[in-house]
Scaffold this active site. Structure first.
Site, mmCIF file in Angstrom:
data_model
loop_
_atom_site.group_PDB
_atom_site.id
_atom_site.type_symbol
_atom_site.label_atom_id
_atom_site.label_comp_id
_atom_site.label_asym_id
_atom_site.label_seq_id
_atom_site.Cartn_x
_atom_site.Cartn_y
_atom_site.Cartn_z
ATOM 1 N N CYS A 128 0.857 -1.184 0.000
ATOM 2 C CA CYS A 128 0.000 0.000 0.000
ATOM 3 C C CYS A 128 0.902 1.246 0.000
ATOM 4 O O CYS A 128 1.718 1.414 -0.898
ATOM 5 C CB CYS A 128 -0.929 -0.103 1.209
ATOM 6 S SG CYS A 128 -2.078 1.232 1.506
ATOM 7 N N ASP A 184 -8.139 -3.316 -8.390
ATOM 8 C CA ASP A 184 -7.731 -2.219 -7.502
ATOM 9 C C ASP A 184 -8.047 -0.881 -8.156
ATOM 10 O O ASP A 184 -7.336 -0.431 -9.054
ATOM 11 C CB ASP A 184 -6.228 -2.337 -7.220
ATOM 12 C CG ASP A 184 -5.747 -1.365 -6.151
ATOM 13 O OD1 ASP A 184 -6.477 -0.394 -5.847
ATOM 14 O OD2 ASP A 184 -4.641 -1.583 -5.620
ATOM 15 N N HIS A 216 -7.199 -4.094 -3.970
ATOM 16 C CA HIS A 216 -6.177 -3.480 -3.133
ATOM 17 C C HIS A 216 -6.139 -4.194 -1.783
ATOM 18 O O HIS A 216 -7.173 -4.512 -1.211
ATOM 19 C CB HIS A 216 -6.502 -1.994 -2.935
ATOM 20 C CG HIS A 216 -5.371 -1.207 -2.356
ATOM 21 N ND1 HIS A 216 -4.305 -0.774 -3.099
ATOM 22 C CD2 HIS A 216 -5.140 -0.780 -1.093
ATOM 23 C CE1 HIS A 216 -3.462 -0.105 -2.336
ATOM 24 N NE2 HIS A 216 -3.955 -0.098 -1.101
#
Length: 246
Positions: A128, A184, A216
């Site tokens: 991330c 994502d 994600h």
């Protein structure tokens, strides 16, 4: 592969007279091991990041996870609610590329002081926010192997402002694996293609993984987006990448 017994502790590392907390995991058995820097999500050095750090250590690495929000929120760690996400994003927006790189280098310098760390075998992995930071960290001379998981914004910005992080691709010194979920929404496919094109342009040893059906955060088993099948494949790729450091 036999997993090793490990020891864990929280340590302090210094960067320009500033003290940074970091979570350290290392094999109990004496030896000389490659070392991996683990770079957090926006949720801090929480249970998930500590677990990843420990998993890496069990494979035969010394692993360290520096607190990348130490300046903004010492000791910060949180969960995955919408409110948690907003708080974490706020701290991430306050970071600067130069400070992040300095903190990661400080973690590497700390690792070099440990008697069980190989002096020329360093890698990093990030998720991330940390996936973006890992792309930055790949430009550090010591980093030989980088795993960047779903790092958003690599093609559009850099922490603290300035040219997008992708413009620094030519500075990457080692091998980089970039792993993305095709569901994502925070990382459009064209951005993945732009990253791959930059890696190819500058002849950086790399692999780009595009996982169908993955969103994600697919690697984090604490999140609703966790995808066990994809996470298992991604872990095998990480082991192959870091195996180059042995």
């Amino acid at each position: 592969m036999t997993e090793r017994a490990i020891d864990t502790k929280t340590v302090q590392i210094s960067q320009d007279n500033f003290s940074i907390l970091a979570y350290l995991a290392q094999p109990q058995e004496s030896g000389s091991y490659p070392a991996i820097v683990v770079l957090q999500e926006i949720f801090g050095v929480n249970d998930h990041i500590r677990d990843v750090t420990e998993r890496i250590a069990r494979l035969g690495y010394v692993a360290i996870a520096p607190a990348l929000f130490q300046r903004q929120a010492p000791g910060f760690e949180t969960g995955y609610t919408p409110e948690d996400i907003e708080v974490g994003r706020g701290y991430a927006m306050q970071t600067k590329a130069s400070e992040l790189l300095g903190d990661i280098q400080a973690a590497i310098d700390y690792l070099k002081t440990l008697p069980n760390v190989k002096q020329d075998s360093f890698g990093c992995i990030g998720f991330c926010f940390g996936g973006h930071v890992a792309y930055l960290a790949a430009t550090l001379p010591d980093i030989k192997a980088t795993a960047s998981f779903y790092g958003a914004g690599i093609t559009t910005r850099t922490p603290g402002g300035g040219d997008p992080t992708v413009t620094r691709t030519s500075e990457i010194k080692g091998t980089l694996y970039a792993l993305f979920g095709m569901e994502d929404a925070s990382i459009p496919l064209e951005q993945v293609d732009e990253i791959e094109a930059a890696l190819e342009k500058y002849k950086i040893p790399h692999r780009v993984f595009r996982y169908d059906g993955a969103d994600h955060g697919f690697f984090c088993d604490r999140r609703a987006s966790y995808n066990p099948k994809v996470a298992a494949d991604a872990w095998e790729q990480v082991k192959q990448l870091f195996g180059q450091l042995a």
